[in-house]
Design an enzyme around this catalytic site. Structure first.
Site, short mmCIF file in Angstrom:
data_model
loop_
_atom_site.label_atom_id
_atom_site.label_comp_id
_atom_site.label_asym_id
_atom_site.label_seq_id
_atom_site.Cartn_x
_atom_site.Cartn_y
_atom_site.Cartn_z
N SER A 163 -37.40 -0.32 -19.82
CA SER A 163 -37.64 1.12 -19.69
C SER A 163 -38.36 1.43 -18.39
CB SER A 163 -38.49 1.61 -20.87
OG SER A 163 -38.89 2.95 -20.65
N MET A 186 -35.48 12.84 -25.04
CA MET A 186 -36.55 13.33 -25.93
C MET A 186 -36.84 14.76 -25.52
SD MET A 186 -38.93 9.92 -26.17
CE MET A 186 -38.36 9.16 -24.63
N MET A 223 -36.84 4.49 -33.40
CA MET A 223 -38.12 4.48 -32.70
C MET A 223 -39.13 3.67 -33.50
SD MET A 223 -37.77 6.10 -29.86
CE MET A 223 -39.51 6.13 -29.41
N HIS A 268 -33.17 1.60 -19.25
CA HIS A 268 -33.46 2.66 -20.21
C HIS A 268 -34.24 3.77 -19.51
CE1 HIS A 268 -33.94 4.14 -24.34
NE2 HIS A 268 -35.17 4.49 -24.01
N HIS A 304 -32.26 8.25 -22.80
CA HIS A 304 -32.83 8.63 -24.09
C HIS A 304 -33.44 10.01 -23.94
CE1 HIS A 304 -36.18 7.64 -27.26
NE2 HIS A 304 -35.39 8.62 -27.66
N MET A 339 -38.11 13.27 -20.90
CA MET A 339 -39.03 14.03 -21.75
C MET A 339 -39.27 15.40 -21.13
SD MET A 339 -41.87 11.12 -22.62
CE MET A 339 -41.43 9.38 -22.76
N ASP A 395 -36.98 0.91 -29.89
CA ASP A 395 -37.72 1.36 -28.71
C ASP A 395 -39.16 1.61 -29.12
OD1 ASP A 395 -38.73 2.54 -26.46
OD2 ASP A 395 -37.34 4.22 -26.42
N ASP A 431 -36.12 7.28 -20.00
CA ASP A 431 -36.72 8.21 -20.95
C ASP A 431 -36.84 9.60 -20.32
OD1 ASP A 431 -37.33 6.58 -23.30
OD2 ASP A 431 -38.64 5.47 -21.95
#
Length: 220
Positions: A8, A66, A135, A31, A64, A35, A173, A33
């Site tokens: 990540s 979020m 998660m 990966h 991913h 957000m 994750d 993330d």
């Protein structure tokens, strides 16, 4: 594809993302993330950075999301260069349509579940997906402690997939390390997101190999 490791970049140096991607060149995925400071209490990066990172590395990007309203934004991440896009079921209003749009644009579609979200209510959605992300920490921040309470859900998810004869990947994750990866692989996970365990190591590439070996041994 067997066991896969996805470092990540949340734990990487954001000022040197191309170099940090190169530091884990033997990883299966990077990966990413995303957000938005609404769905989770943190703000990271978005489409322009994903587009730039996709041009800077040959490692496929696993995005991913979020974020709120992933139905609107998910297809754009495929266009930006992501090879896999994950939306949170807690934020998605039209998961089947969104998954089909992701797939139609040429990427793998995945559904993420927070630690307290059960898999069973979404059993009928499984054929529309390529991966389930469980998660193992509360989403929003890196470096959190692994939640052992999530291990039974990993096992139940794998059992549901076996029940329907579905060849989906099960990704985890949160808190993945040399201390936790084996129990998750034994429970049925096969794709592992590791942030601080990889990027805090003296040799990130070597840590990717060590994690992969531990998971392979546990899953066999």
């Amino acid at each position: 594809m067997g066991i896969q490791i996805a470092p990540s970049i949340l734990s990487a140096d954001f000022a040197r993302l191309a170099d940090e991607a190169a530091a884990v060149s033997n990883a299966d995925w990077l990966h990413v993330d995303v957000m938005d400071n609404h769905f989770v209490p943190n703000l990271t990066l978005g489409l322009p950075v994903v587009e730039s990172l996709a041009k800077a590395t040959d490692t496929p990007l696993d995005c991913h999301l979020m974020i709120e309203d992933p139905d609107r934004w998910a297809p754009g991440y495929v266009e930006a260069g992501a090879s896999s896009v994950t939306f949170h079921i807690e934020a998605c209003r039209a998961p089947i349509r969104t998954a089909r749009e992701i797939r139609a644009k040429g990427a793998r579609a995945a559904m993420a579940l927070k630690p307290a979200t059960p898999i069973e209510p979404y059993e009928d959605l499984l054929p529309e997906l390529d991966m389930i992300l469980i998660m193992t920490v509360e989403p929003g921040f890196g470096g959190q402690k692994f939640l052992d309470v999530c291990v039974p859900k990993i096992r139940r998810t794998r059992q549901l997939l076996d029940k329907h004869g579905l060849d989906l990947w099960v990704q985890i994750d949160g808190g993945v390390s040399m201390d936790t990866i084996e129990r998750c692989a034994d429970a049925g996970a096969d794709v592992f997101v590791a942030g601080s365990a990889v990027y805090a190591a003296d040799n990130p590439n070597a840590m990717v190999d060590q994690l992969r070996t531990l998971a392979e041994q546990a899953s066999s």
